[in-house]
Structure formats: structure tokens, C-alpha cells
Design a protein around this motif. Structure first.
Motif, mmCIF file in Angstrom:
data_model
loop_
_atom_site.group_PDB
_atom_site.id
_atom_site.type_symbol
_atom_site.label_atom_id
_atom_site.label_comp_id
_atom_site.label_asym_id
_atom_site.label_seq_id
_atom_site.Cartn_x
_atom_site.Cartn_y
_atom_site.Cartn_z
ATOM 1 N N GLU A 53 0.800 -1.225 0.000
ATOM 2 C CA GLU A 53 0.000 0.000 0.000
ATOM 3 C C GLU A 53 0.833 1.275 0.000
ATOM 4 N N THR A 54 1.942 1.255 0.714
ATOM 5 C CA THR A 54 2.759 2.465 0.760
ATOM 6 C C THR A 54 3.351 2.754 -0.618
ATOM 7 N N ILE A 55 3.792 1.703 -1.301
ATOM 8 C CA ILE A 55 4.313 1.889 -2.657
ATOM 9 C C ILE A 55 3.202 2.395 -3.581
ATOM 10 N N ALA A 56 1.993 1.872 -3.385
ATOM 11 C CA ALA A 56 0.863 2.340 -4.196
ATOM 12 C C ALA A 56 0.680 3.850 -4.034
ATOM 13 N N HIS A 57 0.729 4.321 -2.782
ATOM 14 C CA HIS A 57 0.597 5.764 -2.545
ATOM 15 C C HIS A 57 1.781 6.533 -3.133
ATOM 16 N N ALA A 58 2.972 5.971 -2.988
ATOM 17 C CA ALA A 58 4.161 6.675 -3.477
ATOM 18 C C ALA A 58 4.153 6.805 -4.998
ATOM 19 N N LEU A 59 3.664 5.748 -5.669
ATOM 20 C CA LEU A 59 3.581 5.798 -7.134
ATOM 21 C C LEU A 59 2.674 6.942 -7.581
ATOM 22 N N VAL A 60 1.512 7.034 -6.930
ATOM 23 C CA VAL A 60 0.576 8.106 -7.284
ATOM 24 C C VAL A 60 1.153 9.461 -6.892
ATOM 25 N N ALA A 61 1.741 9.514 -5.692
ATOM 26 C CA ALA A 61 2.280 10.783 -5.180
ATOM 27 C C ALA A 61 3.351 11.346 -6.108
ATOM 28 N N ARG A 62 4.089 10.459 -6.762
ATOM 29 C CA ARG A 62 5.102 10.912 -7.716
ATOM 30 C C ARG A 62 4.436 11.780 -8.793
ATOM 31 N N ASN A 63 3.340 11.271 -9.347
ATOM 32 C CA ASN A 63 2.621 12.025 -10.382
ATOM 33 C C ASN A 63 1.970 13.284 -9.816
ATOM 34 N N LEU A 64 1.380 13.148 -8.628
ATOM 35 C CA LEU A 64 0.716 14.304 -8.021
ATOM 36 C C LEU A 64 1.712 15.429 -7.762
ATOM 37 N N GLU A 90 -6.201 12.660 -1.169
ATOM 38 C CA GLU A 90 -6.923 12.931 0.082
ATOM 39 C C GLU A 90 -6.169 12.392 1.289
ATOM 40 N N ARG A 91 -5.655 11.167 1.146
ATOM 41 C CA ARG A 91 -4.948 10.548 2.264
ATOM 42 C C ARG A 91 -3.707 11.355 2.648
ATOM 43 N N LEU A 92 -2.949 11.783 1.647
ATOM 44 C CA LEU A 92 -1.713 12.511 1.944
ATOM 45 C C LEU A 92 -1.999 13.869 2.567
ATOM 46 N N ARG A 93 -3.100 14.469 2.150
ATOM 47 C CA ARG A 93 -3.449 15.766 2.717
ATOM 48 C C ARG A 93 -3.824 15.614 4.195
ATOM 49 N N ALA A 94 -4.536 14.518 4.499
ATOM 50 C CA ALA A 94 -5.054 14.356 5.852
ATOM 51 C C ALA A 94 -4.068 13.683 6.812
ATOM 52 N N ASP A 95 -3.190 12.850 6.277
ATOM 53 C CA ASP A 95 -2.352 12.001 7.128
ATOM 54 C C ASP A 95 -0.880 12.421 6.995
ATOM 55 N N LYS A 96 -0.421 13.194 7.970
ATOM 56 C CA LYS A 96 0.928 13.753 7.877
ATOM 57 C C LYS A 96 1.997 12.657 7.914
ATOM 58 N N GLU A 97 1.749 11.666 8.740
ATOM 59 C CA GLU A 97 2.724 10.589 8.883
ATOM 60 C C GLU A 97 2.969 9.892 7.532
ATOM 61 N N LEU A 98 1.856 9.563 6.874
ATOM 62 C CA LEU A 98 1.958 8.911 5.565
ATOM 63 C C LEU A 98 2.601 9.845 4.544
ATOM 64 N N ARG A 99 2.212 11.116 4.608
ATOM 65 C CA ARG A 99 2.762 12.097 3.660
ATOM 66 C C ARG A 99 4.280 12.186 3.793
ATOM 67 N N ASP A 100 4.737 12.243 5.034
ATOM 68 C CA ASP A 100 6.184 12.330 5.257
ATOM 69 C C ASP A 100 6.895 11.078 4.760
ATOM 70 N N LEU A 112 1.940 17.490 -1.626
ATOM 71 C CA LEU A 112 1.197 18.050 -0.495
ATOM 72 C C LEU A 112 -0.235 17.526 -0.439
ATOM 73 N N GLY A 113 -0.716 17.037 -1.555
ATOM 74 C CA GLY A 113 -2.103 16.552 -1.588
ATOM 75 C C GLY A 113 -3.100 17.683 -1.744
ATOM 76 N N THR A 114 -2.694 18.764 -2.395
ATOM 77 C CA THR A 114 -3.559 19.939 -2.495
ATOM 78 C C THR A 114 -4.215 20.082 -3.864
ATOM 79 N N LEU A 115 -3.975 19.087 -4.712
ATOM 80 C CA LEU A 115 -4.435 19.193 -6.089
ATOM 81 C C LEU A 115 -5.920 18.904 -6.239
ATOM 82 N N GLU A 116 -6.516 19.511 -7.252
ATOM 83 C CA GLU A 116 -7.887 19.155 -7.609
ATOM 84 C C GLU A 116 -7.791 18.065 -8.679
#
Lengths: 300, 179
Positions: A53-64, A90-100, A112-116
Motif C-alpha cells: 500500500e505504501t508503494i501504491a501511494h508513493a507511485l501516485v504521489a510521484r505524479n501528483l 486525500e490521504r496525503l493531505r489528511a495524514d501527515k505521517e503517511l505524507r512524510d 502536499l495533496g492539495t491538487l484538484e
């Protein structure tokens, strides 16, 4: 001219290239500009979150994070890409631990998770708008009966407000109505097509996609319309999956717009189930069914 | 219900409040592939509460799931059941208890391809899977058909920053399974 950062996703560059062509043609008719995200990577789709799951978020976060530098809203036409982007955003915006954690892994990129994040239905509804869509119609689609097929992951997103009802969405119905096509109310809007089981369990995809096709035929439809490239492919390959019965063409949402605007499909040759019969129903009359007239006739 | 360790383990692994389930069966009733399951979804949830670890981890159900999320969206207690299944898959694989290996294998080949190129190289992923399954001609006709229609690319799409992407994978891969 309004501009969006465009995230095609893998499908729109390979198995559904003609969807991209179609979107570009239709968007330019409504002055919507697309700026393709530079050096985008796969969103991980249905596979990444199963494995890690963390890699899944990181893959998306790269594009975001690449898209955040652009400052336009992000447009993801593929339902899986949209779903994953929306969730991670949404998760990265709300969850600082995961975002870091994710940002540490993606260094020097920072999300930052601030995109529309927007899908094709949202873009057409908000940027083109029902009224402008209806005004621009150049071909009469009233002879074409379609069933709107949303697929699973566009609106079924947990723990957040979605752009439309999670189980009974109507936004695409409205868009289709605005193009002048006859839209049928049917119970299989959200039924699963078999998703990524096509290779690992062909029988499941055959059974599920086949029942969607059967229901569309029962409704007397001429075509199924979907915004999702995976749904489109699963239904379109039904003849190869072993379905012997009759099949209806499976069009992308933007292709209905192509028909209404230009009277033809640029990607007709990419469809596995032939689309000729459906196109024939369109070109017969040259438009007159404008918004004003329908309003005067009390059709709406 | 003497042993709550499995419930605690799963609530932690999935982040879902599994104990909130009051067995309304809505998940099971809405599931499009329930006929192929050996355990109904609501029972999986109940067995987690009851601590039936082996029964749940070795079940076919967690692999039959299509992740269509119908169950999760309908749950009156906001339990993301599909997500619980996803978490169960990871533990089942880690402990080599999975009832079916195809799904995981395919997902892994998918991820290998993404890790290598940055984008999914469909034909490479499919062929790797087919070779592993020793199924060379099963879908050959479909593959050819898609190729003729221009729906199957031959060459991979490589992103520029493959180094950065590989680095990301490396940083997260060995850290923990599941996240």
C-alpha cells in the motif's frame, strides 16, 4: 481557453489510444486545453495496493507532486487512475505521517495533496457545461439509444465525498442527454465488468461482462457508453472471451460527443465489436434538434 | 471469543474497525462473485472477530474478490471490507497460505514492469504470466486481434526518471509488507 494538466495513464497510450484522440478532439471543440504531465508514471492501478500500500501511494504521489508544480487541476480520464489519484491525494493531505513517509521515498519530489483531481464527466460538466454542449450539437443523435455504464471505481470511493452518488450516479446521464442521444434508465450502471481478472480468471470476466451486455440488449440499446478504458476493453473483447451471442458496440463517453459534434468516430477502426450500425443511426439527419428548440418543444 | 489477537492484528493491518460489524449481510448480498466464494464476505468478517485465523487466511474468498468495493460502500458501519480482504491477502502470501496464487503473481509481474519502465508494458507482463502458467496459445487469438486493432503495443514506454522511481521502490520495499 481553460487548461488542465493531463494524466493519460498507461491505457490511453496503449490499448485505448483512440480514447485519447477522441478526448482531444472533443475538448478542443469546447476550448479545453490539455497539457500532458511531463514524465508521468503508472498509477499502480489495481495491482499496487494489493502488493504494497505504501508503494501504491508513493507511485501516485510521484505524479501528483509533478502535477502540483503545474498549478492546473489534474485530469485523469481513466477511472482507475482517477480513483487512485483521488484516494492518495486525500490521504496525503489528511495524514501527515503517511505524507512524510511517501515524500521521503520520493525525494526530491514533494507531494502536499492539495491538487484538484477531475475525471472526464466532471470536466465536461463543469468546463463545457450542459447548455454549451446542447448548443454545439451538429448531428442528431435522437435515433441512438444508449445505456450509461459508469463502472465500479469512478464513484465507489470510500471515506470521502464523491462528485456523484456512489451507487446511483446520474452525471453522465445528464451529459448524454445534452448531446441529444436517447438515454435509457437501466439497473446495471455500476455492475462490475470483471476488472483485472480478465487474465487470471477469464470465466469471471466473461460471465460478468456478458450479463452487462445482455442487460443492455434487453433494454433495447444501440450502444453501451462508458468513461472507463478497462470496462470498455473487457466488454469489447467479449467475442474473444468466448461469447457467441450478439454484442453491442461499447463507446467511450467522448465518442458520443464526437458523434454529436462531427458525426463520425476517429477511432472506429479500433473497436473490436463493430460500431458501424450505431454510427449509421446518427448521420441520417443534419442537426436541428438544438437546445432552444427542445426547450420550446417542452422536451426537457 | 476468548482470543482477540487476530481481530487486533487485522484491525491494525487494515485500519478498519472490523469489530463494528453487526452481521447485516449487506456485503454478501451485493457481491457480484459471491457464488465463487468458499466463505461469504460477512462470515470472513465474523471469523476474524472470532479469531479463526487459519480458516480466513486459507480461504478462496479473499482472492475471488474483484475489489469492486460494492460491499464497502454499502456497509452501514463503514467497514471497507474489500480493504480488509486486501490486507488478508498480504498476510496470506507472507505466510504462504494463499488458496490461489494467480492473482498475486499477475499483480507482481504488473509491478515489476512498472518498476522497470515506469509505465506498464502490457505485452511483457501478459507474456511473463502466460509463460509461468505454461499457457501459450490460450489467448493468442485475442492478442492478435488486439494487435491488429492497434490495441496492443510492442515496445515499452520508458519514463525518463527511472532511476528516481527505482530508488523509491528500494526505499519502501523491504521496509515492511503491506504498509
Amino acid at each position: 481557453m481553460r487548461t488542465l494538466t493531463y494524466y493519460p495513464g498507461c491505457s490511453l497510450k496503449t490499448s485505448s489510444k483512440f480514447y485519447e484522440t477522441s478526448i482531444r478532439e472533443v475538448f478542443s471543440a469546447y476550448d479545453i486545453g490539455l497539457k500532458e504531465l511531463d514524465d508521468w508514471s503508472c498509477c499502480g492501478a489495481s495491482a499496487a495496493h494489493t502488493i504494497n500500500e505504501t508503494i501504491a501511494h508513493a507511485l501516485v504521489a510521484r505524479n501528483l507532486s509533478l502535477a502540483e508544480q503545474e498549478n492546473y487541476p489534474l485530469f485523469a480520464p481513466c477511472s482507475a487512475c482517477y480513483n487512485r489519484s483521488k484516494i492518495t491525494n486525500e490521504r496525503l493531505r489528511a495524514d501527515k505521517e503517511l505524507r512524510d513517509e511517501v515524500n521521503r521515498a520520493n525525494e526530491p519530489l514533494k507531494c502536499l495533496g492539495t491538487l484538484e483531481v477531475k475525471n472526464i464527466i466532471e470536466v465536461l460538466s463543469e468546463y463545457a457545461g450542459v447548455e454549451r454542449i446542447a448548443r454545439k450539437i451538429a448531428y442528431d443523435l435522437s435515433g441512438l439509444k444508449v445505456v450509461p455504464y459508469y463502472g465500479c471505481v469512478l464513484t465507489r470511493i470510500m471515506n470521502m465525498e464523491t462528485f456523484d452518488d456512489k451507487e446511483n450516479p446520474t452525471s453522465m446521464d445528464t451529459l448524454l442527454w445534452a448531446t441529444g442521444a436517447e438515454v435509457a434508465e437501466w439497473p446495471f450502471k455500476m455492475e462490475c465488468c470483471g476488472a483485472s481478472k480478465t487474465l487470471t480468471n477469464k470465466e469471471t470476466t466473461l460471465r460478468l461482462s456478458s450479463s452487462i451486455m445482455d442487460m443492455a440488449i434487453t433494454m433495447g440499446a444501440d450502444a453501451i457508453v462508458t468513461p472507463c478504458p478497462l470496462c470498455q476493453l473487457n466488454l469489447d473483447i467479449l467475442p474473444y472471451l468466448g461469447r457467441g451471442a450478439r454484442n453491442l458496440p461499447v463507446l467511450f463517453l467522448s465518442e458520443i460527443f464526437e458523434l454529436a459534434l462531427f458525426g463520425k468516430l476517429s477511432g472506429a477502426g479500433s473497436h473490436i465489436i463493430p460500431v458501424d450500425e450505431a454510427i449509421k443511426k446518427v448521420i441520417k439527419v443534419k442537426t436541428i434538434n438544438t437546445y432552444e428548440q427542445r426547450k420550446n418543444n417542452g422536451d426537457d | 471469543m476468548n482470543d482477540l489477537s487476530f481481530l487486533n492484528e487485522m484491525e491494525k493491518a487494515s485500519g478498519e474497525k472490523i469489530s463494528g460489524c453487526y452481521q447485516c449481510y449487506r456485503c454478501t448480498i451485493g457481491c457480484p462473485v459471491v457464488a465463487d466464494m468458499d466463505l461469504y464476505p460477512h462470515r470472513v468478517i465474523r471469523y476474524i472477530v472470532l479469531g479463526e485465523r487459519e480458516r480466513v487466511l486459507t480461504s478462496k474468498t479473499i482472492w475471488t474478490c474483484l475489489q469492486c468495493v460494492t460491499c464497502s460502500v454499502r456497509c452501514p458501519n463503514d467497514i471497507d471490507i474489500a480493504h480488509v480482504f486486501d490486507a488478508l491477502r498480504k498476510i496470506a502470501v507472507k505466510e504462504q497460505k494463499e488458496a490461489e496464487t494467480d492473482t498475486w503473481k499477475f499483480d507482481q509481474y504488473f509491478m515489476d514492469s512498472v518498476k522497470k519502465h515506469g509505465r506498464l508494458h502490457e505485452i511483457e507482463t501478459v507474456l511473463r504470466y502466460k509463460i509461468e502458467k505454461k499457457d501459450f496459445f490460450g489467448d493468442a487469438k485475442m492478442g492478435m486481434g488486439m494487435f491488429i486493432k492497434g490495441r496492443m503495443g510492442i515496445l515499452p514506454h520508458n519514463i525518463k526518471d527511472r532511476k528516481g522511481l527505482k530508488e523509491m521502490f528500494k526505499r519502501l520495499e523491504d521496509k515492511k509488507i503491506g504498509g
